[in-house]
Design a protein around this motif. Sequence first.
Motif, PDB file in Angstrom:
ATOM      1  N   THR A 155       0.849  -1.180   0.000  1.00  0.00           N
ATOM      2  CA  THR A 155       0.000   0.000   0.000  1.00  0.00           C
ATOM      3  C   THR A 155       0.893   1.241   0.000  1.00  0.00           C
ATOM      4  OG1 THR A 155      -1.862   1.082   1.141  1.00  0.00           O
ATOM      5  CG2 THR A 155      -0.153   0.099   2.528  1.00  0.00           C
ATOM      6  N   ILE A 156       0.293   2.403   0.206  1.00  0.00           N
ATOM      7  CA  ILE A 156       1.042   3.623   0.453  1.00  0.00           C
ATOM      8  C   ILE A 156       0.752   4.069   1.880  1.00  0.00           C
ATOM      9  CG2 ILE A 156       0.917   4.345  -1.961  1.00  0.00           C
ATOM     10  CD1 ILE A 156      -1.150   6.512  -0.965  1.00  0.00           C
ATOM     11  N   ASN A 157       1.444   5.087   2.332  1.00  0.00           N
ATOM     12  CA  ASN A 157       1.161   5.677   3.642  1.00  0.00           C
ATOM     13  C   ASN A 157       0.025   6.693   3.447  1.00  0.00           C
ATOM     14  OD1 ASN A 157       1.100   7.151   6.052  1.00  0.00           O
ATOM     15  ND2 ASN A 157       3.298   6.912   6.383  1.00  0.00           N
ATOM     16  N   ASN A 158      -1.216   6.204   3.578  1.00  0.00           N
ATOM     17  CA  ASN A 158      -2.379   7.052   3.318  1.00  0.00           C
ATOM     18  C   ASN A 158      -2.471   8.219   4.292  1.00  0.00           C
ATOM     19  OD1 ASN A 158      -4.309   5.963   1.104  1.00  0.00           O
ATOM     20  ND2 ASN A 158      -3.589   4.128   2.165  1.00  0.00           N
ATOM     21  N   LYS A 159      -2.071   7.995   5.522  1.00  0.00           N
ATOM     22  CA  LYS A 159      -2.117   9.063   6.519  1.00  0.00           C
ATOM     23  C   LYS A 159      -1.181  10.196   6.125  1.00  0.00           C
ATOM     24  CE  LYS A 159      -1.542   9.885  11.510  1.00  0.00           C
ATOM     25  NZ  LYS A 159      -1.227   9.254  12.805  1.00  0.00           N
ATOM     26  N   GLN A 160       0.047   9.872   5.749  1.00  0.00           N
ATOM     27  CA  GLN A 160       1.008  10.891   5.353  1.00  0.00           C
ATOM     28  C   GLN A 160       0.578  11.568   4.056  1.00  0.00           C
ATOM     29  OE1 GLN A 160       3.786  11.994   7.131  1.00  0.00           O
ATOM     30  NE2 GLN A 160       3.608  13.610   5.577  1.00  0.00           N
ATOM     31  N   ALA A 161      -0.002  10.798   3.136  1.00  0.00           N
ATOM     32  CA  ALA A 161      -0.464  11.379   1.873  1.00  0.00           C
ATOM     33  C   ALA A 161      -1.545  12.421   2.122  1.00  0.00           C
ATOM     34  CB  ALA A 161      -0.988  10.272   0.960  1.00  0.00           C
ATOM     35  N   ALA A 162      -2.464  12.113   3.037  1.00  0.00           N
ATOM     36  CA  ALA A 162      -3.519  13.078   3.379  1.00  0.00           C
ATOM     37  C   ALA A 162      -2.923  14.306   4.053  1.00  0.00           C
ATOM     38  CB  ALA A 162      -4.543  12.418   4.291  1.00  0.00           C
ATOM     39  N   LYS A 163      -1.955  14.087   4.925  1.00  0.00           N
ATOM     40  CA  LYS A 163      -1.283  15.221   5.580  1.00  0.00           C
ATOM     41  C   LYS A 163      -0.635  16.126   4.542  1.00  0.00           C
ATOM     42  CE  LYS A 163       1.260  14.865   9.214  1.00  0.00           C
ATOM     43  NZ  LYS A 163       2.294  14.430  10.175  1.00  0.00           N
ATOM     44  N   ASP A 164       0.027  15.542   3.568  1.00  0.00           N
ATOM     45  CA  ASP A 164       0.688  16.330   2.526  1.00  0.00           C
ATOM     46  C   ASP A 164      -0.335  17.166   1.754  1.00  0.00           C
ATOM     47  OD1 ASP A 164       3.052  15.187   3.314  1.00  0.00           O
ATOM     48  OD2 ASP A 164       3.183  13.793   1.623  1.00  0.00           O
ATOM     49  N   ALA A 165      -1.478  16.561   1.462  1.00  0.00           N
ATOM     50  CA  ALA A 165      -2.520  17.279   0.725  1.00  0.00           C
ATOM     51  C   ALA A 165      -3.063  18.447   1.532  1.00  0.00           C
ATOM     52  CB  ALA A 165      -3.653  16.310   0.359  1.00  0.00           C
ATOM     53  N   ASN A 167      -1.647  19.936   4.132  1.00  0.00           N
ATOM     54  CA  ASN A 167      -0.577  20.921   4.349  1.00  0.00           C
ATOM     55  C   ASN A 167      -0.393  21.819   3.133  1.00  0.00           C
ATOM     56  OD1 ASN A 167       0.257  20.444   7.017  1.00  0.00           O
ATOM     57  ND2 ASN A 167       1.507  18.689   6.400  1.00  0.00           N
ATOM     58  N   HIS A 168      -0.602  21.263   1.951  1.00  0.00           N
ATOM     59  CA  HIS A 168      -0.511  22.081   0.732  1.00  0.00           C
ATOM     60  C   HIS A 168      -1.576  23.174   0.756  1.00  0.00           C
ATOM     61  CE1 HIS A 168       0.028  23.180  -3.462  1.00  0.00           C
ATOM     62  NE2 HIS A 168      -1.259  22.945  -3.685  1.00  0.00           N
ATOM     63  N   LEU A 169      -2.765  22.830   1.199  1.00  0.00           N
ATOM     64  CA  LEU A 169      -3.838  23.818   1.302  1.00  0.00           C
ATOM     65  C   LEU A 169      -3.521  24.870   2.361  1.00  0.00           C
ATOM     66  CD1 LEU A 169      -6.913  21.408   1.081  1.00  0.00           C
ATOM     67  CD2 LEU A 169      -6.108  22.985  -0.697  1.00  0.00           C
ATOM     68  N   ILE A 170      -2.995  24.409   3.481  1.00  0.00           N
ATOM     69  CA  ILE A 170      -2.658  25.330   4.578  1.00  0.00           C
ATOM     70  C   ILE A 170      -1.543  26.294   4.158  1.00  0.00           C
ATOM     71  CG2 ILE A 170      -1.734  25.473   6.932  1.00  0.00           C
ATOM     72  CD1 ILE A 170      -3.166  22.793   7.487  1.00  0.00           C
ATOM     73  N   ASP A 195      -7.459  10.491   9.494  1.00  0.00           N
ATOM     74  CA  ASP A 195      -6.451  10.706  10.539  1.00  0.00           C
ATOM     75  C   ASP A 195      -5.378  11.690  10.078  1.00  0.00           C
ATOM     76  OD1 ASP A 195      -7.756   8.933  12.201  1.00  0.00           O
ATOM     77  OD2 ASP A 195      -6.434   7.235  11.751  1.00  0.00           O
ATOM     78  N   GLY A 196      -4.972  11.566   8.820  1.00  0.00           N
ATOM     79  CA  GLY A 196      -3.974  12.485   8.285  1.00  0.00           C
ATOM     80  C   GLY A 196      -4.486  13.902   8.221  1.00  0.00           C
ATOM     81  N   TYR A 197      -5.740  14.054   7.854  1.00  0.00           N
ATOM     82  CA  TYR A 197      -6.399  15.371   7.833  1.00  0.00           C
ATOM     83  C   TYR A 197      -6.381  15.992   9.225  1.00  0.00           C
ATOM     84  CZ  TYR A 197     -10.590  18.419   7.992  1.00  0.00           C
ATOM     85  OH  TYR A 197     -11.479  19.452   8.196  1.00  0.00           O
ATOM     86  N   LYS A 198      -6.776  15.205  10.230  1.00  0.00           N
ATOM     87  CA  LYS A 198      -6.817  15.708  11.599  1.00  0.00           C
ATOM     88  C   LYS A 198      -5.420  16.086  12.098  1.00  0.00           C
ATOM     89  CE  LYS A 198     -10.868  13.040  13.144  1.00  0.00           C
ATOM     90  NZ  LYS A 198     -11.332  11.950  14.052  1.00  0.00           N
ATOM     91  N   GLU A 199      -4.447  15.254  11.769  1.00  0.00           N
ATOM     92  CA  GLU A 199      -3.084  15.501  12.247  1.00  0.00           C
ATOM     93  C   GLU A 199      -2.497  16.752  11.602  1.00  0.00           C
ATOM     94  OE1 GLU A 199       0.957  12.882  12.243  1.00  0.00           O
ATOM     95  OE2 GLU A 199      -0.800  12.010  13.252  1.00  0.00           O
ATOM     96  N   GLU A 203      -1.123  19.916  13.792  1.00  0.00           N
ATOM     97  CA  GLU A 203       0.264  20.372  13.698  1.00  0.00           C
ATOM     98  C   GLU A 203       0.355  21.828  13.247  1.00  0.00           C
ATOM     99  OE1 GLU A 203       2.319  17.629  11.201  1.00  0.00           O
ATOM    100  OE2 GLU A 203       2.283  16.009  12.688  1.00  0.00           O
ATOM    101  N   ASN A 204      -0.717  22.344  12.668  1.00  0.00           N
ATOM    102  CA  ASN A 204      -0.745  23.743  12.239  1.00  0.00           C
ATOM    103  C   ASN A 204      -1.622  24.612  13.143  1.00  0.00           C
ATOM    104  OD1 ASN A 204       0.690  24.089   9.403  1.00  0.00           O
ATOM    105  ND2 ASN A 204      -0.326  22.091   9.369  1.00  0.00           N
TER     106      ASN A 204
END
Length: 329
Positions: A155-165, A167-170, A195-199, A203-204
């Motif tokens: 798989t991929i790291n879905n949590k980190q992928a969501a965080k990256d997305a 964070n790009h918006l932020i 979970d990635g969205y929440k994290e 963090e921001n």
Amino acid sequence: MTIKDVAKYAGVSVATISRVLNEPDKVSEDTKNKVLKAIEETGYQQNLFGKHLRCKKTNIILVMLTSVVNSFCAKIVNSIDNEAKKHGYSIMICVTNDDPKTEDRYLNYVKNKFVDGMIVVNSTMNQQQMASLSSQFPVIQCSEYVDPDTTPYVTINNKQAAKDAVNHLIKNGKKDILLIGVDDPNIISAKERLDGYKEALKENNIEYDSNKVVFSNYGFRNTQKILMQYFNDEVNIDAVFAISDKMAAAAIVALQQKGLNVPEDLMVIGFDNTDISYIFNPAITTVSQPHKEIGKIAFNMLLDRINDKKCKNHILNHELVIRKSTNNI
């Protein structure tokens, strides 16, 4: 019930039944599937699995998924098939439509050794069921997984992928970000992306607001309908992160119908880098998964399990593909 009865039921000769059981490579896929179905429906299957069959390989693997509508899953299956051919294997695609009874019928192909192993793209099985199956037969979880402890997966790291997305918006000045997700306990990626969205928010130093999370399925129309109602309430948002490209496209259409422009008024990010993401207007910023690599690795992991070799999990890299839905330059 005798082999003659099965042959009569299937409308083939006894010799054909014998070839399916003993020399499957010499039988067409249509005939093979016809015979296997007859064996299952007549209840003869319990008589087929003597010592001779147990030591033979079919050079067929089963690929199970809930739907072929999802273009990302279709690309993974195509990659599995391409890699399987290189190793002299054929694949049997089993579409369950989230029906446990249909899934059980296909699982009998694995349990009765009509196939050498199985790659599960998605399933209704829970962790205990998956663990039990993979303890007895070669099984690999692909993209989605429910048993992280005993059944190998890629798989991929879905949590980190969501965080990256997110964070790009932020980084683009967005703080009131709507998540469009899927509330299904059998889909681990949906939970990890939430979970990635929440994290990313945490963090921001942005407070999580459950009112800025809506659930749909992965479809365009259902998501559009839900969002049209959601936007009627005039909730204050300045960006959207959807966990699939179809849902992101639905969000853009719903926003446009409300007289808003993307990305000038709101930015939108999707997930999977499927066809709709780059043919849509505006083209959608999205998380890209390496579907070719996922399928290739999944097959080779299964091949290792078939050959009783050790098999480790694989977490592959993702990429954030920036397009016009978050870039107005």
